[in-house]
Motif scaffolding. Structure first.
Motif, PDB file in Angstrom:
ATOM      1  N   ALA A 210       0.805  -1.217   0.000  1.00  0.00           N
ATOM      2  CA  ALA A 210       0.000   0.000   0.000  1.00  0.00           C
ATOM      3  C   ALA A 210       0.839   1.268   0.000  1.00  0.00           C
ATOM      4  O   ALA A 210       0.443   2.298   0.542  1.00  0.00           O
ATOM      5  N   LEU A 211       2.066   1.187  -0.597  1.00  0.00           N
ATOM      6  CA  LEU A 211       2.905   2.384  -0.733  1.00  0.00           C
ATOM      7  C   LEU A 211       2.575   3.022  -2.090  1.00  0.00           C
ATOM      8  O   LEU A 211       3.315   2.878  -3.062  1.00  0.00           O
ATOM      9  N   TYR A 212       1.425   3.711  -2.119  1.00  0.00           N
ATOM     10  CA  TYR A 212       0.931   4.159  -3.430  1.00  0.00           C
ATOM     11  C   TYR A 212       1.779   5.272  -4.045  1.00  0.00           C
ATOM     12  O   TYR A 212       1.914   5.348  -5.258  1.00  0.00           O
ATOM     13  N   ASP A 213       2.363   6.130  -3.194  1.00  0.00           N
ATOM     14  CA  ASP A 213       3.268   7.161  -3.727  1.00  0.00           C
ATOM     15  C   ASP A 213       4.393   6.497  -4.507  1.00  0.00           C
ATOM     16  O   ASP A 213       4.752   6.888  -5.616  1.00  0.00           O
ATOM     17  N   ARG A 214       4.942   5.451  -3.864  1.00  0.00           N
ATOM     18  CA  ARG A 214       6.071   4.719  -4.438  1.00  0.00           C
ATOM     19  C   ARG A 214       5.641   3.985  -5.713  1.00  0.00           C
ATOM     20  O   ARG A 214       6.390   3.925  -6.694  1.00  0.00           O
ATOM     21  N   MET A 215       4.420   3.454  -5.707  1.00  0.00           N
ATOM     22  CA  MET A 215       3.891   2.754  -6.878  1.00  0.00           C
ATOM     23  C   MET A 215       3.834   3.709  -8.081  1.00  0.00           C
ATOM     24  O   MET A 215       4.292   3.375  -9.177  1.00  0.00           O
ATOM     25  N   PHE A 216       3.306   4.898  -7.831  1.00  0.00           N
ATOM     26  CA  PHE A 216       3.228   5.871  -8.929  1.00  0.00           C
ATOM     27  C   PHE A 216       4.616   6.357  -9.345  1.00  0.00           C
ATOM     28  O   PHE A 216       4.871   6.594 -10.523  1.00  0.00           O
ATOM     29  N   ALA A 217       5.509   6.462  -8.372  1.00  0.00           N
ATOM     30  CA  ALA A 217       6.888   6.849  -8.704  1.00  0.00           C
ATOM     31  C   ALA A 217       7.513   5.796  -9.617  1.00  0.00           C
ATOM     32  O   ALA A 217       8.234   6.125 -10.577  1.00  0.00           O
ATOM     33  N   ALA A 218       7.219   4.509  -9.362  1.00  0.00           N
ATOM     34  CA  ALA A 218       7.756   3.428 -10.211  1.00  0.00           C
ATOM     35  C   ALA A 218       7.206   3.549 -11.632  1.00  0.00           C
ATOM     36  O   ALA A 218       7.932   3.330 -12.606  1.00  0.00           O
ATOM     37  N   ILE A 219       5.918   3.910 -11.733  1.00  0.00           N
ATOM     38  CA  ILE A 219       5.327   4.077 -13.069  1.00  0.00           C
ATOM     39  C   ILE A 219       6.004   5.233 -13.807  1.00  0.00           C
ATOM     40  O   ILE A 219       6.302   5.150 -15.007  1.00  0.00           O
ATOM     41  N   ILE A 220       6.284   6.322 -13.059  1.00  0.00           N
ATOM     42  CA  ILE A 220       6.987   7.453 -13.676  1.00  0.00           C
ATOM     43  C   ILE A 220       8.347   7.002 -14.197  1.00  0.00           C
ATOM     44  O   ILE A 220       8.770   7.368 -15.299  1.00  0.00           O
ATOM     45  N   ILE A 221       9.022   6.160 -13.401  1.00  0.00           N
ATOM     46  CA  ILE A 221      10.347   5.679 -13.827  1.00  0.00           C
ATOM     47  C   ILE A 221      10.227   4.844 -15.103  1.00  0.00           C
ATOM     48  O   ILE A 221      11.008   5.011 -16.049  1.00  0.00           O
ATOM     49  N   ILE A 222       9.222   3.966 -15.154  1.00  0.00           N
ATOM     50  CA  ILE A 222       9.039   3.133 -16.362  1.00  0.00           C
ATOM     51  C   ILE A 222       8.770   4.026 -17.582  1.00  0.00           C
ATOM     52  O   ILE A 222       9.360   3.839 -18.652  1.00  0.00           O
ATOM     53  N   ALA A 223       7.908   5.020 -17.394  1.00  0.00           N
ATOM     54  CA  ALA A 223       7.597   5.926 -18.500  1.00  0.00           C
ATOM     55  C   ALA A 223       8.851   6.675 -18.946  1.00  0.00           C
ATOM     56  O   ALA A 223       9.121   6.810 -20.142  1.00  0.00           O
ATOM     57  N   ALA A 224       9.644   7.130 -17.947  1.00  0.00           N
ATOM     58  CA  ALA A 224      10.868   7.869 -18.277  1.00  0.00           C
ATOM     59  C   ALA A 224      11.871   6.972 -18.998  1.00  0.00           C
ATOM     60  O   ALA A 224      12.552   7.409 -19.934  1.00  0.00           O
ATOM     61  N   MET A 225      11.928   5.695 -18.580  1.00  0.00           N
ATOM     62  CA  MET A 225      12.814   4.745 -19.262  1.00  0.00           C
ATOM     63  C   MET A 225      12.420   4.608 -20.726  1.00  0.00           C
ATOM     64  O   MET A 225      13.268   4.645 -21.626  1.00  0.00           O
ATOM     65  N   GLY A 226      11.129   4.441 -20.961  1.00  0.00           N
ATOM     66  CA  GLY A 226      10.643   4.301 -22.332  1.00  0.00           C
ATOM     67  C   GLY A 226      10.976   5.524 -23.160  1.00  0.00           C
ATOM     68  O   GLY A 226      11.466   5.415 -24.284  1.00  0.00           O
ATOM     69  N   TYR A 227      10.763   6.688 -22.575  1.00  0.00           N
ATOM     70  CA  TYR A 227      11.014   7.941 -23.290  1.00  0.00           C
ATOM     71  C   TYR A 227      12.494   8.093 -23.611  1.00  0.00           C
ATOM     72  O   TYR A 227      12.874   8.410 -24.742  1.00  0.00           O
TER      73      TYR A 227
END
Lengths: 255, 256
Positions: A210-227
């Motif tokens: 339930a670390l939702y901040d961290r979950m969204f931060a991980a999604i940002i990282i994945i998106a940034a990796m793709g970019y």
């Protein structure tokens, strides 16, 4: 600056919508962008998280490079040999619509949940567009260009590597770019299905705790990796295709 | 010398039927001769050229070059195509030097010779350009230089100026004649333009279609070197053109 303006605007609109959704729904599972970005520095400085990202990138690189080597050879073979084309085309068409991540359970039974099954599924996920575009690139190479090379004294193998391959390169790069994005997607999915380590695993662990901040931060990282990967890819492509008319126009279809 | 004996070519059409594209072609070309082939579309004139080049196999008969049968492409026969067929990923200089590199010449040696040829076709300023940056006429000059670079004895030119505007075509015809006068290669030149054929050639071969065959061979007895501006007022030049155009019209009417 004006070239980047539309991208910046799009990014701002996305963040604004996110913030509005966060404010209006008030879900604990939907933290605002500020909270998500605030969780980023901690995540990036976490040695375990960095290890996860490193593992993901390694597997993705292995699977993708294998797919590129195999896909280009296989595709050019199909593009230059009518026999290979007739034999392999039905096979490709049958395999094409299968979501490769759906094969993950089978691969896990055979190969376990370690690197092998994940690399293999990334390979499968990204190789088809590379095969397809290399094939189309190979078959559209002008006959008279190949003849011109033959008249100079090039044998069949030389013509394949020194004429057909470079002539098909603009089309091959379209396949490679689609394949790159598919490799990223399959990489994350493979880590969600077979959780041992990696950025997908990090994402789901954060959800479990339930670390939702961290979950969204991980999604940002994945998106940034793709970019970032796409930017690097584009720079490489432009360098290789300086000679080509198509160097500034490329369309990506992610299927 | 090129000797063509009882040459024929059959294709399978999409419907699976046999199509006789060329029937019993017999022809001899002397070394250093400039010969044009002209005829209606579908008469197989390009196919004949591709078969001499070794790109397309014959169905029957044979092609001998200095007594040796043609079995495939080779650097003794240099093609020049209407659509240029340049290596788009190589610069102008690399395109021209490529054939020489393949013959084992060192890079500086190949590039030096390539520069000589580039000067001959008037493009020395464009050595480092890519083909996409050139006009059609310039591309064809590069293609001609690329083929001349590996010094083939025979030039096989398939409507080389067909895609160019009238002005550029006139220039390239003149330059081709100048280069030919200098090196005296055997040239086989496929064209749609009667005027071009008469202006350039020692002999004009008129082909007819259905099946493709040689209908007439007309020696062009005009003195060389030829000046286009002078030929314009030469009655014999006009008569050749009128005669050949009449022939082609007659064959087309007979086939229709």
């Amino acid at each position: 600056m004006s070239r980047h303006l539309p991208s910046i605007c799009a990014g701002l609109v996305l963040l604004l919508m996110w913030q509005l959704a966060h404010l209006s729904f008030g879900l604990s599972g939907l933290p605002g962008p500020m909270a998500a970005f605030a969780a980023l520095p901690e995540l990036i400085s976490d040695a375990d998280a960095l290890y996860d990202i490193g593992q993901s990138l390694q597997r993705m690189a292995a699977g993708y490079l294998l797919a590129a080597a195999f896909g280009i050879s296989f595709g050019l073979l199909m593009g230059t040999s009518p026999l290979a084309e007739r034999l392999l085309n039905p096979l490709i068409m049958m395999i094409y619509p299968i979501p490769k991540a759906a094969l993950m359970p089978i691969l896990m039974i055979w190969l376990g949940i370690g690197d092998m099954s994940k690399i293999l599924v990334i390979f499968l996920g990204s190789s088809l567009p590379i095969i397809y575009h290399s094939w189309q690139g190979g078959r559209s190479v002008s006959q008279i260009v190949v003849w011109s090379a033959a008249a100079m004294g090039m044998n069949r193998a030389q013509r394949l590597f020194r004429i057909v391959l470079p002539a098909a390169l603009p089309e091959i790069f379209i396949g490679l770019r689609t394949g790159l994005i598919l490799a990223l997607i399959t990489m994350v999915v493979s880590e969600i299905v077979a959780r041992s380590n990696g950025i997908g695993n990090l994402l789901f662990n954060s959800m479990d705790m339930a670390l939702y901040d961290r979950m969204f931060a991980a999604i940002i990282i994945i998106a940034a990796m793709g970019y970032a990967l796409d930017l690097i890819f584009e720079a490489i492509r432009r360098r290789f295709l300086r000679w080509s008319d198509q160097q500034d126009q490329i369309q990506v279809a992610v299927g | 010398m090129i000797a063509i004996e009882h040459l024929s070519k059959r294709f399978k059409t999409a419907a699976g039927k046999d199509h006789l594209a060329l029937s019993d072609i017999n022809l001899e070309l002397q070394s250093g001769e400039f010969v044009s082939i002209i005829g209606p579309s579908g008469c197989g004139k390009s196919t004949l050229l591709y078969m001499i080049g070794g790109f397309v196999p014959a169905s029957d008969g044979k092609i001998l070059i200095d007594g040796r049968p043609v079995t495939g492409p080779g650097p003794d026969r240099g093609p020049v195509f209407q659509e240029f067929a340049l290596f788009a990923w190589k610069t102008v200089l690399q395109n021209i030097a490529y054939g020489l590199r393949l013959q084992g010449k060192s890079k500086p040696e190949a590039e030096e010779r390539a520069r000589v040829l580039l000067r001959m076709v008037g493009l020395e300023r464009f050595a480092n350009f890519y083909p996409k940056e050139l006009s059609g006429g310039m591309k064809q000059r590069v293609a001609i230089a690329r083929t001349l670079a590996y010094n083939p004895e025979i030039l096989l030119m398939d409507e080389p100026f067909g895609a160019l505007d009238a002005h550029t075509r006139t220039h390239l015809q003149r330059d081709l004649l100048r280069i030919w006068e200098e090196h005296r290669k055997t040239v086989l030149f496929v064209t749609h333009s009667v005027e071009e054929a008469v202006y350039l050639s020692d002999r004009v071969i008129v082909m007819a279609a259905g099946p493709g065959r040689i209908a007439r061979i007309i020696p062009i007895e005009l003195e060389r070197p030829r000046q286009r501006s002078e030929l314009m007022f030469d009655r014999r030049y006009q008569e050749y053109i009128t005669e050949i155009e009449g022939m082609i019209d007659a064959f087309e009417a007979a086939a229709a």
